[in-house]
Design an enzyme around this catalytic site. Structure first.
Site, PDB file in Angstrom:
ATOM      1  N   SER A   1      -1.028   6.362   0.675  1.00  6.82           N
ATOM      2  CA  SER A   1      -2.340   5.749   0.872  1.00  6.82           C
ATOM      3  C   SER A   1      -2.472   5.244   2.293  1.00  6.82           C
ATOM      4  CB  SER A   1      -2.557   4.593  -0.122  1.00  6.82           C
ATOM      5  OG  SER A   1      -2.464   5.046  -1.459  1.00  6.82           O
TER       6      SER A   1
ATOM      7  N   LEU B   1       0.890  -1.158   0.000  1.00 10.53           N
ATOM      8  CA  LEU B   1       0.000   0.000   0.000  1.00 10.53           C
ATOM      9  C   LEU B   1       0.925   1.204   0.000  1.00 10.53           C
ATOM     10  CD1 LEU B   1      -3.037   0.612   0.102  1.00 10.53           C
ATOM     11  CD2 LEU B   1      -2.858   0.777   2.574  1.00 10.53           C
ATOM     12  N   ASP B   2       0.856   2.030  -1.060  1.00 12.13           N
ATOM     13  CA  ASP B   2       1.884   3.053  -1.237  1.00 12.13           C
ATOM     14  C   ASP B   2       1.896   4.042  -0.086  1.00 12.13           C
ATOM     15  OD1 ASP B   2       0.240   5.507  -1.960  1.00 12.13           O
ATOM     16  OD2 ASP B   2      -0.458   4.108  -3.488  1.00 12.13           O
ATOM     17  N   VAL B   3       2.974   4.793  -0.014  1.00 17.51           N
ATOM     18  CA  VAL B   3       3.244   5.639   1.145  1.00 17.51           C
ATOM     19  C   VAL B   3       2.184   6.709   1.339  1.00 17.51           C
ATOM     20  CG1 VAL B   3       4.695   7.213  -0.186  1.00 17.51           C
ATOM     21  CG2 VAL B   3       5.058   6.989   2.282  1.00 17.51           C
TER      22      VAL B   3
END
Length: 422
Positions: free
Chosen positions: A243, A239-241
């Site tokens: 998000s 889960l990208d930074v």
């Protein structure tokens, strides 16, 4: 006879690969003929006592492909990673560098398998007393220690060598804890923004696995065996930074691969926040899909959540930044992205930002259960309709169980009758 070896005596020993074959109960005259391929045994002409060949367990670890039994034994790198030494790839590097030994023998062959209940495993690493002055951190943090010549020979004999610049030593790893009952953990985490889904970061950014620090501190306090290392956790997928939302953290690699592999059919649901209202053409463009990382993808569902600036998007591909690229291709600007569901598990309402919760066995099964996922992936209005329908069915079933002559009585009277009957 060409290709055969004829040996006589009271004891016959043949070392074949890593298996030692011992022939016992020999008389003084029998002759054993061992073919190099199938080790055929023959008696002499007078057919005296047969020769019994006993397979003795070797003192070296088995390797994959060398025996059928080895296929059911876990690989050394996998065991070390599960015991918290380092990541799987880092453990493979340790083996390649000759910094791991099994039953006192240094192994450097990838694919080596062991029996965690019997074999003893040691890892060559820096001693704790020199961490402040050594050139790098201990094993498991990505560092390497290069040793050559006499120093390497001294270290393989059990020490780092007196007067060496880097003090290293062999540390026993308790591999008997490998995937024993109660050693696998599964957590649901509500990841905040600013955390990355990685096991290490050279830039010093915050790690999602660090959210479990309170749990690990409690684990260390309650652990009575000081030789046992804490679990090595990692995130299931990414889960990208920028998000937030639902993220699974575990130390079970097989389960993690099962969840993230496309063949499992696990879908993911996101709530997208936009900077302005989404128009109908933009919603149609979002639902039509776009190309992400060389593959054309399209969301399974796109729904407006009351406010035209809040969308519900369900995807199955799991490509990097997939939802962000879909929103961008539709001509919309994303301001927030939160994951609220993975498979059949929805982010609990009472799980605050940065909080974590250990999953129950039923919740773990629900994640990859496609039937549960289908019910969980419905929109909010549909889920409420399903719940109302289920409640109506339960009420109808309860009413049908009441005798016809009593159905006109009040619900409180019927409830007292049910309790009296029980």
């Amino acid at each position: 006879m060409l290709g055969c070896c004829i040996m006589m005596g009271s004891t016959l020993r043949l070392l074949a690969g890593r298996q030692r074959l011992v022939a016992g109960n020999l008389a003084t005259t029998p002759v054993a003929i061992l073919h190099p391929r199938c080790y055929q045994l023959h008696n002499n002409k007078n057919r005296r006592t047969c020769i019994e060949i006993l397979a003795v367990k070797g003192d070296r670890p088995s390797t994959s492909g060398r025996s059928v039994a080895a296929e059911s034994r876990p690989r050394l790198a996998k065991v070390l990673a599960a015991c918290g030494v380092a990541s799987r790839r880092a453990c493979e590097e340790l083996i390649a560098e000759g910094r791991v030994r099994v039953n006192g023998r240094v192994v450097s062959e990838q694919g080596t398998t062991i029996d965690p209940s019997v074999d003893q495993v040691d890892v060559l690493q820096q001693s704790t007393s020199t961490l402040s002055t050594a050139s790098g951190p201990p094993v498991g943090s990505g560092s390497r220690i290069t040793v050559t010549g006499t120093e390497k020979q001294q270290q393989q004999q059990g020490g780092g060598g007196k007067g060496s610049s880097t003090s290293v030593g062999w540390r026993r790893i308790r591999v008997s804890f490998f995937q024993e009952a109660g050693s696998l953990y599964y957590f649901a985490v509500n990841k905040p923004k600013g955390y990355i889904c990685s096991s290490a970061d050279v830039n010093g950014r915050k790690l999602a696995v660090e959210l479990l620090s309170p749990w690990l501190a409690q684990w260390r306090r309650s652990n009575t065996d000081k030789n046992r290392q804490p679990p090595r956790f990692f995130t299931v997928g990414r889960l990208d930074v920028a998000s937030s939302g639902l993220l699974f953290i575990t130390n079970d690699g097989q389960w993690a691969n099962r969840v993230i592999h496309p063949s499992s059919g696990v879908t993911k649901e996101y709530v997208v926040g936009l900077d302005k209202d989404a128009s109908r053409p933009q919603l149609r463009a979002l639902a039509a899909g776009t190309e992400v990382a060389g593959t054309f993808v399209s969301p399974l569902e796109v729904e407006v959540l009351g406010d035209p600036r809040r969308l519900r998007v369900v995807v199955a591909e799991g490509k990097k930044h997939e939802v962000r690229e879909l929103v961008k291709a539709a001509g919309l600007e994303l301001v927030s992205l939160k994951r609220v569901r993975i498979g059949g598990f929805r982010l609990p309402r009472d799980l605050g930002v940065g909080g974590y919760r250990e999953l129950k066995p039923s919740e773990i099964r629900a994640i990859t259960d496609l039937a549960v996922q289908e019910a969980a992936s419905a929109s909010g209005e549909t889920r409420q309709a399903i719940q109302r329908q289920a409640e109506a069915q339960r009420a109808a079933a309860a009413a049908a169980s009441v005798p016809r002559a009593l159905r006109g009585m009040g619900e409180d009277v019927l409830e007292r009758l049910r309790k009296a009957r029980e």
